[in-house]
Design a protein around this motif. Sequence first.
Motif, PDB file in Angstrom:
ATOM      1  N   PRO A   9      16.092  34.432  17.450  1.00  0.00           N
ATOM      2  CA  PRO A   9      16.123  35.740  18.111  1.00  0.00           C
ATOM      3  C   PRO A   9      16.785  36.815  17.246  1.00  0.00           C
TER       4      PRO A   9
ATOM      5  N   VAL B  47      12.548  34.612   6.154  1.00  0.00           N
ATOM      6  CA  VAL B  47      12.354  33.257   5.638  1.00  0.00           C
ATOM      7  C   VAL B  47      12.735  32.255   6.719  1.00  0.00           C
TER       8      VAL B  47
ATOM      9  N   GLU C 273      11.918  23.139  17.417  1.00  0.00           N
ATOM     10  CA  GLU C 273      13.341  22.977  17.736  1.00  0.00           C
ATOM     11  C   GLU C 273      13.592  23.505  19.137  1.00  0.00           C
TER      12      GLU C 273
ATOM     13  N   GLY D  88      17.645  27.820  23.332  1.00  0.00           N
ATOM     14  CA  GLY D  88      18.050  28.403  24.604  1.00  0.00           C
ATOM     15  C   GLY D  88      16.995  29.366  25.116  1.00  0.00           C
ATOM     16  N   GLU D  89      16.887  29.444  26.433  1.00  0.00           N
ATOM     17  CA  GLU D  89      15.758  30.207  26.970  1.00  0.00           C
ATOM     18  C   GLU D  89      16.140  31.149  28.109  1.00  0.00           C
TER      19      GLU D  89
ATOM     20  N   ALA E  68      10.109  27.613   4.484  1.00  0.00           N
ATOM     21  CA  ALA E  68      10.974  27.846   3.306  1.00  0.00           C
ATOM     22  C   ALA E  68      12.430  27.701   3.748  1.00  0.00           C
TER      23      ALA E  68
ATOM     24  N   ALA F 205      20.762  34.718   9.310  1.00  0.00           N
ATOM     25  CA  ALA F 205      20.560  34.606  10.774  1.00  0.00           C
ATOM     26  C   ALA F 205      20.051  33.197  11.032  1.00  0.00           C
ATOM     27  N   ASP F 206      20.637  32.236  10.290  1.00  0.00           N
ATOM     28  CA  ASP F 206      20.107  30.874  10.298  1.00  0.00           C
ATOM     29  C   ASP F 206      20.887  29.940  11.221  1.00  0.00           C
TER      30      ASP F 206
ATOM     31  N   TRP G 206      20.368  17.414  28.002  1.00  0.00           N
ATOM     32  CA  TRP G 206      19.228  18.193  28.489  1.00  0.00           C
ATOM     33  C   TRP G 206      18.055  17.295  28.800  1.00  0.00           C
TER      34      TRP G 206
ATOM     35  N   LEU H 255      23.104  18.088  23.367  1.00  0.00           N
ATOM     36  CA  LEU H 255      23.534  19.279  22.638  1.00  0.00           C
ATOM     37  C   LEU H 255      25.038  19.135  22.437  1.00  0.00           C
TER      38      LEU H 255
ATOM     39  N   ILE I 177      24.663  37.335  11.172  1.00  0.00           N
ATOM     40  CA  ILE I 177      24.544  37.776  12.574  1.00  0.00           C
ATOM     41  C   ILE I 177      24.153  36.575  13.441  1.00  0.00           C
TER      42      ILE I 177
ATOM     43  N   ASP J 136      24.205  33.314  15.875  1.00  0.00           N
ATOM     44  CA  ASP J 136      25.016  32.092  15.829  1.00  0.00           C
ATOM     45  C   ASP J 136      25.617  31.837  14.451  1.00  0.00           C
TER      46      ASP J 136
ATOM     47  N   GLN K 212      24.977  32.703  26.922  1.00  0.00           N
ATOM     48  CA  GLN K 212      25.171  33.959  26.177  1.00  0.00           C
ATOM     49  C   GLN K 212      24.479  34.035  24.820  1.00  0.00           C
TER      50      GLN K 212
HETATM   51  C1  LIG Z   1      20.045  23.045  23.828  1.00  0.00           C
HETATM   52  C2  LIG Z   1      20.422  24.502  23.768  1.00  0.00           C
HETATM   53  C3  LIG Z   1      20.386  25.276  24.924  1.00  0.00           C
HETATM   54  C4  LIG Z   1      20.735  26.599  24.889  1.00  0.00           C
HETATM   55  N1  LIG Z   1      20.639  27.348  26.021  1.00  0.00           N
HETATM   56  C5  LIG Z   1      20.861  28.676  25.963  1.00  0.00           C
HETATM   57  C6  LIG Z   1      20.593  29.515  27.058  1.00  0.00           C
HETATM   58  O1  LIG Z   1      20.097  29.063  28.089  1.00  0.00           O
HETATM   59  N2  LIG Z   1      20.839  30.847  26.948  1.00  0.00           N
HETATM   60  C7  LIG Z   1      21.311  31.380  25.779  1.00  0.00           C
HETATM   61  O2  LIG Z   1      21.517  32.594  25.715  1.00  0.00           O
HETATM   62  N3  LIG Z   1      21.566  30.612  24.707  1.00  0.00           N
HETATM   63  C8  LIG Z   1      21.334  29.283  24.758  1.00  0.00           C
HETATM   64  N4  LIG Z   1      21.514  28.510  23.657  1.00  0.00           N
HETATM   65  C9  LIG Z   1      22.005  29.122  22.436  1.00  0.00           C
HETATM   66  C10 LIG Z   1      20.919  29.897  21.752  1.00  0.00           C
HETATM   67  O3  LIG Z   1      19.771  29.097  21.545  1.00  0.00           O
HETATM   68  C11 LIG Z   1      21.438  30.434  20.431  1.00  0.00           C
HETATM   69  O4  LIG Z   1      22.687  31.055  20.613  1.00  0.00           O
HETATM   70  C12 LIG Z   1      20.477  31.472  19.875  1.00  0.00           C
HETATM   71  O5  LIG Z   1      19.211  30.886  19.650  1.00  0.00           O
HETATM   72  C13 LIG Z   1      21.036  32.034  18.566  1.00  0.00           C
HETATM   73  O6  LIG Z   1      20.061  32.801  17.948  1.00  0.00           O
HETATM   74  P1  LIG Z   1      20.076  32.933  16.369  1.00  0.00           P
HETATM   75  O7  LIG Z   1      18.876  33.736  16.040  1.00  0.00           O
HETATM   76  O8  LIG Z   1      21.391  33.393  15.911  1.00  0.00           O
HETATM   77  O9  LIG Z   1      19.929  31.444  15.811  1.00  0.00           O
HETATM   78  P2  LIG Z   1      18.835  30.322  16.080  1.00  0.00           P
HETATM   79  O10 LIG Z   1      18.092  30.553  17.334  1.00  0.00           O
HETATM   80  O11 LIG Z   1      19.518  29.029  15.882  1.00  0.00           O
HETATM   81  O12 LIG Z   1      17.785  30.551  14.895  1.00  0.00           O
HETATM   82  C14 LIG Z   1      18.092  30.198  13.575  1.00  0.00           C
HETATM   83  C15 LIG Z   1      16.785  30.052  12.820  1.00  0.00           C
HETATM   84  O13 LIG Z   1      17.097  29.813  11.460  1.00  0.00           O
HETATM   85  C16 LIG Z   1      16.276  28.777  10.964  1.00  0.00           C
HETATM   86  N5  LIG Z   1      17.002  28.157   9.855  1.00  0.00           N
HETATM   87  C17 LIG Z   1      18.100  27.387   9.923  1.00  0.00           C
HETATM   88  N6  LIG Z   1      18.497  27.025   8.685  1.00  0.00           N
HETATM   89  C18 LIG Z   1      17.642  27.611   7.825  1.00  0.00           C
HETATM   90  C19 LIG Z   1      17.538  27.619   6.415  1.00  0.00           C
HETATM   91  N7  LIG Z   1      18.408  26.958   5.633  1.00  0.00           N
HETATM   92  N8  LIG Z   1      16.530  28.311   5.835  1.00  0.00           N
HETATM   93  C20 LIG Z   1      15.620  29.002   6.608  1.00  0.00           C
HETATM   94  N9  LIG Z   1      15.671  29.008   7.952  1.00  0.00           N
HETATM   95  C21 LIG Z   1      16.685  28.331   8.561  1.00  0.00           C
HETATM   96  C22 LIG Z   1      16.090  27.856  12.161  1.00  0.00           C
HETATM   97  O14 LIG Z   1      14.925  27.036  12.019  1.00  0.00           O
HETATM   98  C23 LIG Z   1      15.962  28.861  13.289  1.00  0.00           C
HETATM   99  O15 LIG Z   1      14.627  29.268  13.497  1.00  0.00           O
HETATM  100  C24 LIG Z   1      21.170  27.174  23.671  1.00  0.00           C
HETATM  101  C25 LIG Z   1      21.208  26.408  22.505  1.00  0.00           C
HETATM  102  C26 LIG Z   1      20.806  25.088  22.544  1.00  0.00           C
HETATM  103  C27 LIG Z   1      20.793  24.296  21.250  1.00  0.00           C
END
Ligand SMILES: Cc1cc2nc3c(=O)[nH]c(=O)nc-3n(C[C@H](O)[C@H](O)[C@H](O)COP(=O)(O)OP(=O)(O)OC[C@H]3O[C@@H](n4cnc5c(N)ncnc54)[C@H](O)[C@@H]3O)c2cc1C
Length: 400
Positions: free
Chosen positions: A11, A30, A39, A42-43, A122, A156-157, A182, A265, A283, A285, A296
């Motif tokens: 996201p 990327v 993968e 969260g939804e 990648a 943002a990984d 889950w 999880l 930014i 997680d 959140q």
């Molecule tokens: C089981 C579970 C349930 C959850 N439930 C909720 C919920 O109900 N509500 C909520 O708000 N949050 C929930 N969360 C948390 C939420 O999913 C995350 O906080 C949110 O997705 C963070 O977004 P992000 O874009 O920072 O990271 P992420 O969504 O983790 O995206 C990171 C992306 O980076 C990619 N990536 C990772 N490493 C690399 C690399 N080395 N090179 C290239 N790409 C890479 C990954 O494939 C992924 O697509 C949940 C998490 C989990 C695991």
Amino acid sequence: MAHVLIVGAGPAGASLAYLLAHRGIEVTLVERQRDFAREFRGEILMPSGVAVFEQMGLAAALASVPSYRFRDGELHLGGRPVFHVELDDSPATPVAVSQPGMLEMLVAEAGKSAHFRLERGAAVSAVIEEGGRVVGVRARTEEGERELRADLVVGADGRGSAVRKKAGLTARNLDTPMDIVWCKLPCPDDVRGVRFCIGGGHLLAAYRTYDQSLQLGWVILKGTFGELRSRGIEQWVDEMANHVAPELGAHLRTHAGAAGHPFLLSTRADCVESWSAPGLLLIGDAAHTMSPVGGQGVNIALRDTLVAANHLVPALSGAAVDPTRLDAALRAIEAERMREVGPIQRLQAQPPKVLLTRSWWGEPVRRAVGALLGVEAIRTRLGGRANVFTSGLTDVTLQV
Ligand SMILES: Cc1cc2nc3c(=O)[nH]c(=O)nc-3n(C[C@H](O)[C@H](O)[C@H](O)COP(=O)(O)OP(=O)(O)OC[C@H]3O[C@@H](n4cnc5c(N)ncnc54)[C@H](O)[C@@H]3O)c2cc1C
């Protein structure tokens, strides 16, 4: 023209890519996966997350993604209902959204700009530093290892961020004494939203999700999943059923055999000591892994991107990038976001301490909390605090 390389199409990464590309900045996104469905993510979108799509001009596009808007909510304590709320007309209604669907929509919308490029499959394995600045990354692709260079790298990984590690940005760990199991079952007709069931030192969150099944999240004490799994799924669901409302318990027992593969999880929460280094920003997680309390993670990640865009667009829009101005913008993003992320992480840390403790005082305190939650005036007061989880704490408005 400035070039930004964003690592990770979650996201945070996908929405920042959309915002920057549509404002004339060259963006390469990327992503290590080829398919977003690979993968679990969260939804739950809170109203604060939905508002981000509205501000990005993507409300209609979001409406086309499979979703389910909660119609009601219920809290049960030791199998007894404590309160029920109808959410039909409430603006503070969470929505369960297919995250793979949401991400495909975001990259498709970003792709309507000629400034956007997505590299799937990648995996970034290193950051490249020159003269004290991050100037790019190394990525493993199907064609072999490649070097990708940019004026700014955004990590943002996600929670296992390679960018964070490779750039040597350290984090403060926040105590999270729980894990979450889950799984999905068929959804009973009377569950039109979310049920929270507390009992015996456990919390079960059960909600109707976008594919009309019942998503179960069973909060357990950290480190106890091995013991549960060794008992087998039927006994495991039976144990869960002991602590919920009788009708839901009966439903769980009837459908135990239909439970998809339950997975663990392992929760964690942390926050990097600094979100940036010269030429690099974290930014979502990657900067601050959010505890699952209050759903959140997705929402905070989305809100990060609006603030990041507000600061980055002016800093990257000139004929040439001024590194000093850019690095100041990176620090300003952290300062603005920590006003929300810090307090929310502190708020998230509180409920598990009471909910999960096996200390002698745990059960009496949980009973007292349950009794207090039965009193409307107290619920209204606590509801004010919960608003932070649904609506956010600070004003986050897209200004560019
Ligand atoms: C089981 C579970 C349930 C959850 N439930 C909720 C919920 O109900 N509500 C909520 O708000 N949050 C929930 N969360 C948390 C939420 O999913 C995350 O906080 C949110 O997705 C963070 O977004 P992000 O874009 O920072 O990271 P992420 O969504 O983790 O995206 C990171 C992306 O980076 C990619 N990536 C990772 N490493 C690399 C690399 N080395 N090179 C290239 N790409 C890479 C990954 O494939 C992924 O697509 C949940 C998490 C989990 C695991």
